[in-house]
Enzyme design. Structure first.
Site, mmCIF file in Angstrom:
data_model
loop_
_atom_site.group_PDB
_atom_site.id
_atom_site.type_symbol
_atom_site.label_atom_id
_atom_site.label_comp_id
_atom_site.label_asym_id
_atom_site.label_seq_id
_atom_site.Cartn_x
_atom_site.Cartn_y
_atom_site.Cartn_z
ATOM 1 N N LEU A 216 57.269 0.610 8.137
ATOM 2 C CA LEU A 216 56.835 1.182 9.424
ATOM 3 C C LEU A 216 57.395 2.590 9.547
ATOM 4 C CD1 LEU A 216 57.596 -1.949 11.644
ATOM 5 C CD2 LEU A 216 55.315 -1.093 11.114
ATOM 6 N N HIS A 217 56.534 3.567 9.778
ATOM 7 C CA HIS A 217 57.039 4.939 9.937
ATOM 8 C C HIS A 217 56.198 5.816 10.849
ATOM 9 C CE1 HIS A 217 53.905 5.633 6.936
ATOM 10 N NE2 HIS A 217 53.915 6.891 7.313
ATOM 11 N N ARG A 218 55.062 5.298 11.364
ATOM 12 C CA ARG A 218 54.195 6.149 12.202
ATOM 13 C C ARG A 218 54.929 6.574 13.461
ATOM 14 N NH1 ARG A 218 50.283 7.889 9.334
ATOM 15 N NH2 ARG A 218 49.716 6.256 7.906
ATOM 16 N N ARG A 251 62.061 8.873 8.476
ATOM 17 C CA ARG A 251 61.761 9.081 9.911
ATOM 18 C C ARG A 251 62.259 7.887 10.737
ATOM 19 N NH1 ARG A 251 57.981 11.371 13.515
ATOM 20 N NH2 ARG A 251 56.836 12.537 11.973
ATOM 21 N N ASP A 293 52.332 -0.002 8.938
ATOM 22 C CA ASP A 293 51.446 0.922 9.644
ATOM 23 C C ASP A 293 50.958 2.000 8.671
ATOM 24 O OD1 ASP A 293 53.737 2.497 9.401
ATOM 25 O OD2 ASP A 293 54.186 2.496 11.540
#
Ligand code: UD1
Length: 371
Positions: A216-218, A251, A293
């Site tokens: 997950l990084h969005r 991120r 994501d």
């Protein structure tokens, strides 16, 4: 003998490297067999430096056998505008000096759009690989990059029929569009052997089809503290049902630290540094479930027929839902969707047309025909 077609190939961020590797490999293979009657290509590989950590960049070049970049723009991180502007300022003189026949940009990251925009103003032809994908969600930086890149590119090389439909709806003439298939699958197919020799399952004590692979990084999932805390709560709940393996994007790591969200790596939730390409493919093929994501993982899980839950309101890759093993989920439904996916019989899904490992050849044929 015809002079070689001069390409300038751009990559900048992690998902770009898988998309340029097969092109470089095919160009080198054509040069090595000395085809005098066919078209020959000469390329300059430019790394914009959008991603610079070795685990986000160098490891991918090494694993995919991509040669050292001829030029590195060292653009680095920054706000959307700073990063885009830095790439443009550094790319413009280089592109003007090299005078390529074509600039090839891939995917939807800031570097893609920045370089396409420079070319359009310089009057240099641009080919966009993975054109035409649309999430119809303009809050995503990638959607803005897709729309702008496609609007100004000369050749739109699409991965799937839905992309052609999107472009036609936007009024793009057929003559600028060519359906070539999914270049990510070229890379996947040629790296399967190495992925299957990965030791990552052993390293994170995961057993085949008995864990879920999470990425997950969005910004929409990780940049808001309340949402990120709820995402983590959801993961802890799922980890009671199935062990999770979660290599963390910088991120996401940065946001968890900044918001002081406590983290505990334990035997149910294995937190790792970002993993390389072969490890990621190995985790995707062997997972019982993927929770992500990422765009690339939606496609790779479809290829492996591994069930995938995408924690987003939309996807620019609808073929992974229509034919593949992907399903959209929300924060509210995440835990129940995961429980359901874990209980269900594995629904195999289908591999979409032109996900066949031959896309790089079709791209080079298009470039040659239009040079
Ligand atoms: C970018 C792409 C996204 C892609 C993702 C894959 C855009 C708009 N987004 O998002 O589409 O899915 O790459 O990784 O181009 N950082 C590091 N080391 C690095 C790179 C980044 O620590 O090598 C950290 C920095 O703190 C940076 C943050 O990650 O500020 C975000 O990096 P950035 O390139 O802006 O966007 P991504 O979230 O990686």
């Amino acid at each position: 003998m015809k002079p070689p077609i001069k390409l300038l190939i751009v990559a900048g961020a992690r998902p770009n490297f898988m998309k340029i590797a097969p092109l470089i490999e095919r160009i080198d293979a054509i040069a090595a067999c000395g085809a005098s009657n066919g078209n020959r290509f000469q390329y300059t590989f430019v790394h914009t430096g959008q991603h610079y950590d070795s685990r986000m960049s160098r490891i991918f070049l090494q694993e995919l056998g991509i040669p050292e970049p001829h030029e590195n723009l060292d653009a680095g991180s920054g706000s959307q505008a700073v990063q885009t502007a830095n790439v443009m300022i550094r790319f413009e003189p280089l592109c003007a000096a090299i005078k390529p026949d074509w600039v090839v940009v891939v995917g939807d990251v800031n570097s893609t759009m920045a370089c396409a925009l420079v070319c359009a103003k310089l009057g240099v032809k641009v080919a966009h690989v993975e054109a035409g994908l649309r999430s119809f969600d303009r809050t995503m930086p990638e959607e803005i990059n897709r729309l702008l890149t496609d609007a100004i590119s000369d050749l739109l090389l699409t991965p799937s029929a839905d992309a052609n439909e999107n472009l036609k709806r936007e009024g793009v003439p057929d003559s600028r569009i060519s359906l070539v298939g999914n270049i990510m699958i070229d890379t996947l197919v040629s790296n399967l052997g190495k992925a299957r020799s990965s030791t990552v399952l052993h390293r994170c004590e995961a057993r085949r089809k008995q864990f879920a692979y999470v990425t997950l990084h969005r910004p929409s999932n990780v940049d808001d503290p309340e949402r990120l805390a709820r995402v983590m709560d959801g993961l802890y709940a799922i980890a009671k049902e199935v062990p999770l393996v979660f290599p963390m994007h910088p991120r996401t790591q940065k946001m968890l630290t900044q918001y002081r969200i406590p983290l505990a790596s334990n035997r149910h939730l294995k937190l790792l540094e970002p993993v390389g390409y072969h490890d990621s493919l190995c985790l995707t093929e062997n997972a019982r479930l993927v929770i992500t994501d990422s765009g690339g993982l939606q496609e790779e899980s479809t290829f492996f027929r591994t069930p995938c839950l995408t924690l987003r309101a939309n996807t620019e890759r609808p073929v992974t839902i229509a034919l593949g093993s992907n399903k959209l989920t929300s924060l509210e439904r995440l835990v129940t969707d995961a429980e359901h996916a874990l209980r269900a019989n594995v629904d195999s899904g289908r591999i979409p047309p032109l996900w066949d490992g031959q896309t790089a050849d079709r791209i080079l044929a298009q470039l040659a025909a239009r040079s």
